[in-house]
Design a protein around this motif. Structure first.
Motif, PDB file in Angstrom:
ATOM      1  N   ALA A   1     -30.201  16.231 -45.562  1.00  0.00           N
ATOM      2  CA  ALA A   1     -30.976  17.119 -46.431  1.00  0.00           C
ATOM      3  C   ALA A   1     -31.665  16.314 -47.531  1.00  0.00           C
ATOM      4  N   THR A   2     -30.962  15.328 -48.080  1.00  0.00           N
ATOM      5  CA  THR A   2     -31.541  14.481 -49.118  1.00  0.00           C
ATOM      6  C   THR A   2     -32.698  13.665 -48.565  1.00  0.00           C
ATOM      7  N   ARG A   3     -32.529  13.080 -47.395  1.00  0.00           N
ATOM      8  CA  ARG A   3     -33.629  12.313 -46.763  1.00  0.00           C
ATOM      9  C   ARG A   3     -34.845  13.196 -46.552  1.00  0.00           C
ATOM     10  N   TYR A   4     -34.619  14.411 -46.036  1.00  0.00           N
ATOM     11  CA  TYR A   4     -35.730  15.334 -45.791  1.00  0.00           C
ATOM     12  C   TYR A   4     -36.457  15.661 -47.080  1.00  0.00           C
ATOM     13  N   LEU A   5     -35.704  15.997 -48.143  1.00  0.00           N
ATOM     14  CA  LEU A   5     -36.334  16.345 -49.408  1.00  0.00           C
ATOM     15  C   LEU A   5     -37.120  15.182 -49.996  1.00  0.00           C
TER      16      LEU A   5
END
Length: 111
Positions: free
Chosen positions: A21-25
């Motif tokens: 989720a952090t990578r995507y954001l």
């Protein structure tokens, strides 16, 4: 002595999901990610509704879960969209700024 297998798997799944989720954001242009703003209250509320349906099964099958999910979807789709109509909101959904003054209130005429 170690935590249970299920808890260990849950922690691994949570960490991997948070990383993805952090990578995507970050790829979407978010400058930074604060982990304390992730909120799971809506998720807990949803599964609380599943538990609240009053079924006898602690571990429902995928078919039972799907049936319950359809019940909840139908309930949400049939629910009225409530728009409060008071003297503070103005027209449906219109937000007016609140103005505070020291001027005296107008007197009402008594009939």
């Amino acid at each position: 002595m170690f935590i249970s297998y299920q808890t260990h798997e849950g922690i691994i799944m949570t960490v991997k999901s948070f990383i993805e989720a952090t990578r995507y954001l970050l790829q979407q242009g978010v400058p930074y990610v604060l982990s304390n703003v992730f909120c799971q209250d809506p998720l807990e509320e949803h599964f609380g509704r599943h538990r609240g349906l009053g079924t006898r099964h602690d571990n429902p099958t995928i078919h039972q879960f799907g049936y319950q999910e359809n019940q909840l979807r139908i309930q949400r789709s049939l629910a009225f969209n409530f728009v409060p109509k008071g003297n503070t909101a103005g027209r449906a959904g219109e937000k007016r700024p609140i103005v505070i003054t020291n001027s005296p209130l107008k007197r009402l005429k008594h009939n």
